[in-house]
Design an enzyme around this catalytic site. Structure first.
Site, PDB file in Angstrom:
ATOM      1  N   SER A  51     -10.737  -8.059   1.265  1.00 24.22           N
ATOM      2  CA  SER A  51     -11.072  -9.676   1.835  1.00 24.22           C
ATOM      3  C   SER A  51     -12.477 -10.713   2.502  1.00 24.22           C
ATOM      4  O   SER A  51     -13.493  -9.579   3.235  1.00 24.22           O
ATOM      5  CB  SER A  51     -10.520  -9.569   3.805  1.00 24.22           C
ATOM      6  OG  SER A  51      -9.002  -9.301   3.129  1.00 24.22           O
TER       7      SER A  51
HETATM    8  N1  SAH Z   1      -8.407  -4.718   5.352  1.00 22.46           N
HETATM    9  C1  SAH Z   1      -8.137  -4.686   3.849  1.00 22.46           C
HETATM   10  C2  SAH Z   1      -7.612  -6.126   2.575  1.00 22.46           C
HETATM   11  C3  SAH Z   1      -7.083  -5.265   1.819  1.00 22.46           C
HETATM   12  S1  SAH Z   1      -6.316  -6.775   0.575  1.00 22.46           S
HETATM   13  C4  SAH Z   1     -10.125  -4.528   3.804  1.00 22.46           C
HETATM   14  O1  SAH Z   1     -10.879  -5.330   4.306  1.00 22.46           O
HETATM   15  O2  SAH Z   1     -10.407  -4.517   2.451  1.00 22.46           O
HETATM   16  C5  SAH Z   1      -4.574  -5.374   1.051  1.00 22.46           C
HETATM   17  C6  SAH Z   1      -4.513  -4.002   0.448  1.00 22.46           C
HETATM   18  O3  SAH Z   1      -2.599  -4.479   1.507  1.00 22.46           O
HETATM   19  C7  SAH Z   1      -4.445  -3.920  -0.839  1.00 22.46           C
HETATM   20  O4  SAH Z   1      -4.753  -2.717  -0.465  1.00 22.46           O
HETATM   21  C8  SAH Z   1      -2.815  -3.487  -0.723  1.00 22.46           C
HETATM   22  O5  SAH Z   1      -2.871  -2.558  -1.490  1.00 22.46           O
HETATM   23  C9  SAH Z   1      -2.104  -3.260   0.799  1.00 22.46           C
HETATM   24  N2  SAH Z   1      -1.231  -3.399   0.872  1.00 22.46           N
HETATM   25  C10 SAH Z   1       0.124  -4.149   0.105  1.00 22.46           C
HETATM   26  N3  SAH Z   1       0.996  -4.130   0.659  1.00 22.46           N
HETATM   27  C11 SAH Z   1       1.393  -2.839   1.102  1.00 22.46           C
HETATM   28  C12 SAH Z   1       1.621  -2.676   2.516  1.00 22.46           C
HETATM   29  N4  SAH Z   1       3.700  -2.586   2.327  1.00 22.46           N
HETATM   30  N5  SAH Z   1       1.627  -0.791   3.267  1.00 22.46           N
HETATM   31  C13 SAH Z   1       0.744  -0.898   2.834  1.00 22.46           C
HETATM   32  N6  SAH Z   1      -0.455  -1.797   2.256  1.00 22.46           N
HETATM   33  C14 SAH Z   1      -0.275  -2.915   1.117  1.00 22.46           C
END
Ligand code: SAH
Length: 205
Positions: A51
């Protein structure tokens, strides 16, 4: 980066201080470190994104964290948002559906000695019932609706910050649960996240 966040309206000093101290380049692939301190989202493995710093600062501020809080994060991704949380509260649990990201982020947490993080490879839709309730819950992927499991796992007096809607039209919702268990919610504006998907993904998938 932090001056940029301040100019964009982030005011919470504790959040800004943590983001000033924490090396974001640890969470970006080797060779692309020059991107780490720009206010931009960036590609990470498994076709996901870290993000943008503004979004991390905003979601973290909206949680109104206390030192004593136990926090659940859904969507570990790079691990950066989780690392910021870990410097502000007692304990952070985080769940990631991609095994590759789960393992990579785990290594970074060790390198940075962030020992109050417990990370899991799993489907965040189910939350983490064994460790519930959580004072705060943060979802970092865009969901179509608020999963009941997460609402159930929010402590009385707790707060959840979750992006809701499809990729074209997402809003950041702030959900409060009062001491009687009543739920209220308000929008903190438009946002843009990768989708919240069901099921977990292993290394061979
Ligand atoms: N907080 C992260 C943002 C990553 S983007 C950072 O600081 O980098 C969002 C993430 O959510 C992705 O890695 C994706 O694989 C994960 N995601 C999406 N659906 C999910 C689910 N049902 N359970 C766990 N992770 C999930």
């Amino acid at each position: 980066m932090v001056k940029d966040l301040m100019s964009k309206g982030i005011k919470e000093v504790k959040v800004l201080q943590v983001m000033l101290d924490l090396p974001r380049h640890f969470f970006i692939e080797i060779g692309f470190e020059e991107w780490a301190y720009k206010d931009q989202a960036f590609s990470i493995p498994s076709e996901q994104t870290i993000s943008r710093p503004f979004t991390v600062a905003l979601q973290t501020s909206l949680l109104e964290l206390k030192d004593s809080d136990t926090v659940l994060e859904i969507g570990t991704g790079s691990g950066y948002q989780c690392a910021v949380l870990s410097r502000l509260v007692n304990r952070v649990y985080t769940i990631e559906r991609h095994d590759t990201l789960f393992k990579l982020s785990n290594q970074i947490f060790q390198e940075l000695s962030l020992f109050n993080i417990r990370n899991y490879h799993g489907d965040g839709y189910a939350g983490l019932p064994l460790k519930a309730p959580f004072n705060k819950i943060i979802v970092t992927a865009g969901a179509n609706d608020i999963p009941d499991s997460l609402l159930d796992q929010l402590a009385l007096g707790g707060r959840m910050v979750i992006p809701i809607g499809d990729e074209e039209n997402q809003e950041m919702l702030v959900i409060n649960k009062d001491m009687e268990g009543n739920i209220t919610q308000h929008s903190a504006g438009k946002c843009e996240f990768v989708p919240f998907l069901q099921g977990k993904v292993g290394i061979l998938d």
